[in-house]
Design a protein around this motif. Structure first.
Motif: not given
Length: 284
Positions: A23-33, A59-64
């Motif tokens: 779930a965390a990987l999917v969430l990071v992937g969605a935000v990254g896209v 997006f820098a702060g959110l992605l980190l």
């Protein structure tokens, strides 16, 4: 007297992912896209285009933060001290390899190590390894800036993709090397395209034929981006792809063997068993 049969060699297994890690990987992937592809996802009249210059910092702060969540979640899914130690060693090796070619003509040896590590250790471990390696290499080379989260995300995807390749337990030998070399060749171009897409909307209108225009249709901006990508990084991406292929074919076999041996000895997922007390025979 019969000889004892040797125990079969235990197969090296990738680090498994739990539901929270997925779930965390999917969430990071969605935000990254969303963070990379928003120029093509948001319509011209969307309010996000009015704040285009603020997007990199947001997006820098959110992605980190999301990468940190992914690392913590995967560690809760079974990465013990041995796996964390291997993560640190591989990340340090990858960070040390990045300055070797100094980026000359796109020659970056770290990419081939990420491909092989992701293949052996699986997609979840690969994503965290790619992100941590890029973070460490940025600190080592002084490449810290608003582009770093996108580099971490792109390298995480790059390494995770190697862990998703088919037949991880059966395919061996030259066939596996050719599979990894082919993936590394294509993924090197994809990495360059993602990084270009992250910075392209903020280049301004100095080159109107290749710049991002918030009021232009998606098809026009896509044509602008393709022209920008081909003009600025095609040669660089080709050097990265070629170096990854050459190093994978030349050094892949011994590196894969070493990684699989280390994974077996680390026994990341070996079950813990407790033996009961030995029975004491009573005299009859």
């Amino acid at each position: 007297m019969t000889g004892s049969t040797p125990a079969p060699q235990r197969q090296a297994r990738a680090v498994r992912l739990g539901p929270r890690s997925v779930a965390a990987l999917v969430l990071v992937g969605a935000v990254g896209v969303a963070g990379v592809g928003w120029p093509f996802l948001a319509p011209p009249e969307a309010s996000v285009n009015a704040h285009a210059q603020d997007a990199p910092w947001l997006f820098a702060g959110l992605l980190l933060l999301l990468v940190a969540v992914v690392a913590a979640t995967i560690s809760e899914s079974g990465l013990g001290p041995k796996a964390v130690a291997m993560l640190g060693v591989l990340a340090a090796a990858g960070a040390a390899l990045r300055p070797v070619g100094a980026g000359t003509a796109g020659i970056e040896p770290m990419f081939f190590l990420m491909v092989l590590s992701g293949r052996v250790l699986g997609p979840g471990f690969g994503f965290v390894l790619g992100s941590v390696t890029m973070f460490a290499s940025a600190l080592l080379t002084g490449g810290v800036g608003p582009w770093m989260p996108f580099q971490m995300l792109s390298m995480g995807w790059f390494t995770m993709g190697a862990g998703l390749l088919p037949f991880p337990d059966r395919l061996r030998g030259r066939a596996e090397l050719f599979l990894l070399a082919g993936y590394g060749f294509l993924a090197a171009f994809a990495y360059g395209a993602i990084m270009n897409m992250a910075g392209w909307p903020f280049m301004g209108t100095l080159s109107s034929n290749i710049a991002f225009h918030p009021d232009a249709p998606v098809s026009a901006n896509l044509a602008h981006f393709l022209a920008y990508h081909l003009a600025t990084s095609l040669g660089w991406d080709l050097g990265r792809a070629a170096a990854t292929v050459v190093l994978t074919l030349a050094l892949g076999a011994p590196v894969l063997k070493a990684l699989r041996r280390a994974t077996r000895r680390a026994a990341f997922e070996a079950p813990v068993t407790f033996e009961g007390p030995a029975e004491v025979s009573r005299p009859t």
